[in-house]
Write a protein that holds these residues in place. Structure first.
Motif, short mmCIF file in Angstrom:
data_model
loop_
_atom_site.label_atom_id
_atom_site.label_comp_id
_atom_site.label_asym_id
_atom_site.label_seq_id
_atom_site.Cartn_x
_atom_site.Cartn_y
_atom_site.Cartn_z
N LYS A 65 41.36 1.74 44.18
CA LYS A 65 40.42 0.98 45.05
C LYS A 65 39.61 2.11 45.72
O LYS A 65 40.22 3.06 46.18
N PRO A 66 38.32 2.14 45.87
CA PRO A 66 37.64 2.97 46.78
C PRO A 66 37.76 2.82 48.09
O PRO A 66 37.86 1.85 48.77
N ILE A 67 37.82 3.89 49.03
CA ILE A 67 38.03 3.84 50.48
C ILE A 67 37.25 4.75 51.08
O ILE A 67 37.11 5.88 50.69
N ASN A 68 36.57 4.22 51.93
CA ASN A 68 35.49 5.06 52.64
C ASN A 68 36.21 6.10 53.49
O ASN A 68 37.05 5.79 54.42
N ALA A 69 36.08 7.43 52.94
CA ALA A 69 37.01 8.57 53.67
C ALA A 69 36.34 9.03 54.84
O ALA A 69 36.61 10.03 55.53
N LYS A 70 35.27 8.49 55.31
CA LYS A 70 34.57 8.84 56.59
C LYS A 70 34.87 7.75 57.75
O LYS A 70 34.56 7.82 58.83
N GLU B 159 36.38 16.16 59.72
CA GLU B 159 35.86 17.41 58.52
C GLU B 159 34.69 16.54 57.38
O GLU B 159 33.64 17.08 57.43
N MET B 160 35.02 15.53 57.10
CA MET B 160 34.32 14.96 56.19
C MET B 160 32.88 14.34 56.73
O MET B 160 31.75 14.71 56.19
#
Length: 88
Positions: free
Chosen positions: A40-45, A25-26
């Motif tokens: 912590k940031p996570i690449n959601a793609k 979806e992203m």
């Protein structure tokens, strides 16, 4: 950049099928999408990054979107998470 906090309600958290649904979806949006979990940031793609993050049911996450379709991507992401990612 736009962001929103939400809670993962899927009983299995972001395991393979819900993570794949989220990533698919992203990837429809012209925006960078990140999930901040435990600071912590996570690449959601990226399905591998999402699965490696071990986000479980009840976890509070922040979804951040930056780019051309940031508002639309954020709305879709929050809706997916709050709907249980197809498992509810």
């Amino acid at each position: 950049m736009v962001s929103a906090k939400t809670k993962v309600i899927n009983p299995q958290g972001l395991h393979m099928r819900p993570a794949q649904l989220f990533v698919t979806e992203m990837n429809k949006y012209q925006s960078e999408v990140s999930i901040v979990f435990n600071g912590k940031p996570i690449n959601a793609k990226s399905i591998m990054n999402l699965m490696a993050s071990c986000i479980k049911q009840g976890s509070e996450i922040e979804i951040q979107c930056t780019g051309e379709q940031e508002a639309e991507a954020l709305a879709a992401a929050v809706k997916l998470v709050e709907s249980g990612l197809g498992d509810m």
